[in-house]
Every structure is written in structure tokens, then in C-alpha cells.
Design an enzyme around this catalytic site. Structure first.
Site, PDB file in Angstrom:
ATOM      1  CE  LYS A  79       3.741  11.182 -10.802  1.00 38.42           C
ATOM      2  NZ  LYS A  79       4.531  10.523  -9.674  1.00 38.42           N
ATOM      3  CG  ASP A 116       7.504  11.657  -7.094  1.00 42.51           C
ATOM      4  OD1 ASP A 116       6.783  11.888  -5.977  1.00 42.51           O
ATOM      5  OD2 ASP A 116       6.851  11.175  -8.261  1.00 42.51           O
TER       6      ASP A 116
END
Ligand code: NDP
Length: 288
Positions: A79, A116
Site C-alpha cells: 500500500k 478503505d
């Protein structure tokens, strides 16, 4: 070490558009199931695969530069690499979080964003039947200070919620709280939490440790919203005990499906078939 990506064009000879999820390990990812189900029901000629790429920025760049993808979902340990790959072309809050779970690769330049935290926020708002603006001033307890907690804290703090972080390692709670204007508390004090919403972003209760819960049952009240980011199992002990106490609950699959639906929309400019994606995730989970 390389500084700038030089990608091979994402348009391949065939008409089929290519997407994927990159991580390591990745074999058990639900992402191919939900995205391929969505492509199929929307009649989009595309394929979505899981790619296991070992940790490291050079490894990540080598993969992305050559994979000829139009879009990429990104999970651990990449990420941070995804954000770095996009350079300045990143969503502001993804940059502040320091992690991107989505790379858009169809344009001239890669673009990184994070789906997210919007998934966490929208799931909470839907359960409470409120808007993002209504989250201002709402007291939220976040359990954990890792990657999932970071997304939750960043999103909630950006909405003006009053966030208190409880983490086993207190120093990590302090650091996260400092970054986002939240408060930190001792893990041992979590039983006495004073909040309207609790988000479990620890791995306590994750399979195979399904008998564990991050909160004592006595801490659970009927007026709480209890959100467990874990989706394996779907009903954690925390959620079971929260329901028994009369609390409203949100499971980790809700977060997972929402972050994937947001990615699908960004990948294709097509409204995501959320129910189809949820059903595909459930079917894959129950197939083991
Ligand atoms: P990290 O490894 O970054 O963080 C793990 C967190 O759990 C840390 O805060 C750690 O505390 C805490 N923790 C671990 N074991 C214990 C324990 N025995 N007692 C108390 N605290 C503990 O993981 P992630 O943030 O990536 O993932 C956290 C959870 O979020 C996972 O369960 C994962 O399944 C879920 N998740 C769900 C997603 C979804 O889409 N639904 C997406 C991403 C994650 P310490 O700092 O002390 O080590």
C-alpha cells in the site's frame, strides 16, 4: 532504486481490459471474485486476477510497469509502494494516511487513492442513517493502531469525530493520535470506553482465534454501533456479543465490499453492482 515509473501501455492487443490485486500473500483474496462477478453482470469485457509480488518498491514497480493493467487493487505489503509509485498524483487523504489501496493506470499518469476509509465512513453513516457531516463531534473508539486503524482514524478525524485510540502498544496509539488530532488511551482502559461507535481494527477475533474478543461483553451497550473490520469469521465473537446487547453492528465484509465497489466504479466509470459483489464475496468465503 528507481524514482519514476515508465509503464508499458495498458492497452493490449485483445479487447479484454485487465485489472488485478497485488499483494503477498494473495491466494485467499476475495477481490477477484467480487470484481469478476461485477464485470460479468455489467457486461464489461475485462478480467481481474490476483498477483503475488514480494515486498519491496523495486519489485512493485517492476510488476506494475510490465503488467499492462488499467487498474489495480493493492493490499499488504504494497500500500505504501502504490502511493509512492503515483508520486504527486494521489488523493490528499491517501497521502496523509501514507497508503493507497487503489491505483488507476488507464490514464497518462498513474493515480493513487484509498477506498478503505470511505468504506468505513459510509458503512457507519448508513447504519446510523446520517450524513458524513453528522459525524462531526461524534465520539468514536478505535481499537488498534495498524493499517486498518489508520484508515478509520484518518477518515473519522477528517469528518470532525472525536476519536480515541486504544492499542495494545501504547506508543503506536500515541503516534497515530498525534498525526490525526485524536486521543490515545491505554489498552487496559478499553472496557470503560465512552463512545457512540466502536471500531475494532485489531486482529483480535480473527480466525483461527475465533473465541477471542477485543472487548469484554460488559462494555457492550444497546446504544452502541459496533464495527468489526474482521470478515473471517463473518460473525466475530465481538459482533455476536454486541448483537446480544442490542447494539447495531457492521461486519468486515461490509467494509470489504464497499471498498471494492468504490474501486470498481473508479476503474470502469460504471455503477458498481454492490449486491452482486457482496454475494460473490459470501459465496467465496463459504466455499472456504
Ligand atoms: P496490522 O498488523 O497493521 O495491525 C494489527 C493491530 O492489531 C495492531 O494494532 C495490533 O496491536 C493489534 N493486535 C494484534 N494482536 C493483538 C492482541 N493479541 N491483542 C491486542 N491487540 C492486538 O493489521 P491491519 O491493520 O492490516 O489489520 C487489522 C484488522 O483489520 C485485521 O483483522 C484485518 O482482517 C482487518 N482488515 C479488514 C479489512 C476489510 O476490508 N474488512 C481491510 C484491512 C484489514 P500492536 O500495535 O500492539 O501490535
Amino acid at each position: 532504486m528507481r524514482a519514476r515509473p515508465t509503464r508499458v501501455s495498458c492497452t493490449v492487443g485483445a479487447m479484454t481490459d485487465r485489472y488485478g490485486v497485488v499483494g503477498s500473500p494473495i491466494a485467499h483474496s476475495l477481490s477477484p471474485a467480487i470484481h469478476n462477478a461485477a464485470f460479468e453482470v455489467c457486461g464489461i469485457d475485462a478480467e481481474y486476477r490476483a498477483y503475488d509480488v514480494p515486498a519491496g518498491y523495486d519489485e512493485f514497480c517492476g510488476f506494475v510497469d510490465n503488467a499492462r493493467l488499467r487498474g489495480l487493487s493493492v493490499t499488504l505489503p504494497h500500500k505504501e509502494n502504490a502511493l509512492r509509485y503515483a508520486g504527486r498524483n494521489a488523493e490528499a487523504l491517501a497521502s496523509k494516511i501514507g497508503a493507497a489501496n487503489t491505483l488507476l493506470l488507464a490514464g497518462a499518469e498513474p493515480y493513487a487513492c484509498n477506498t478503505d476509509y470511505p468504506a468505513i465512513l459510509s458503512a457507519i453513516c448508513d447504519v446510523l442513517e446520517i450524513t458524513l457531516d453528522d459525524l462531526a463531534g461524534v465520539k468514536v473508539a478505535v481499537l488498534g493502531a495498524g493499517g486498518a486503524a489508520r484508515a478509520a482514524v484518518a477518515g473519522l478525524a477528517a469528518c470532525g469525530s472525536t476519536v480515541r485510540i486504544y492499542n495494545r502498544t501504547r506508543a503506536r496509539a500515541d503516534e497515530l493520535a498525534d498525526e490525526f488530532g485524536a486521543q490515545a488511551a491505554d489498552w487496559d482502559d478499553r472496557g470503560g470506553l465512552d463512545a457512540a461507535i466502536v471500531v475494532n481494527a485489531t486482529s483480535v477475533g480473527l480466525a483461527p482465534n475465533v473465541d477471542a474478543s477485543p472487548l469484554p461483553a460488559e462494555a457492550l451497550r444497546g446504544d452502541l454501533v459496533v464495527f468489526d473490520t474482521i470478515y473471517n469469521p463473518l460473525e466475530t465473537r465481538l459482533l455476536r456479543e454486541a448483537r446480544a446487547a442490542g447494539a447495531r453492528t457492521i461486519d468486515g465484509l461490509e467494509m470489504f465490499v464497499r471498498q471494492g465497489a468504490d474501486q470498481f466504479q473508479r476503474f470502469t466509470d460504471h455503477e458498481a453492482p454492490v449486491e452482486v459483489m457482496r454475494a460473490a464475496a459470501l459465496a467465496t468465503l463459504s466455499a472456504g
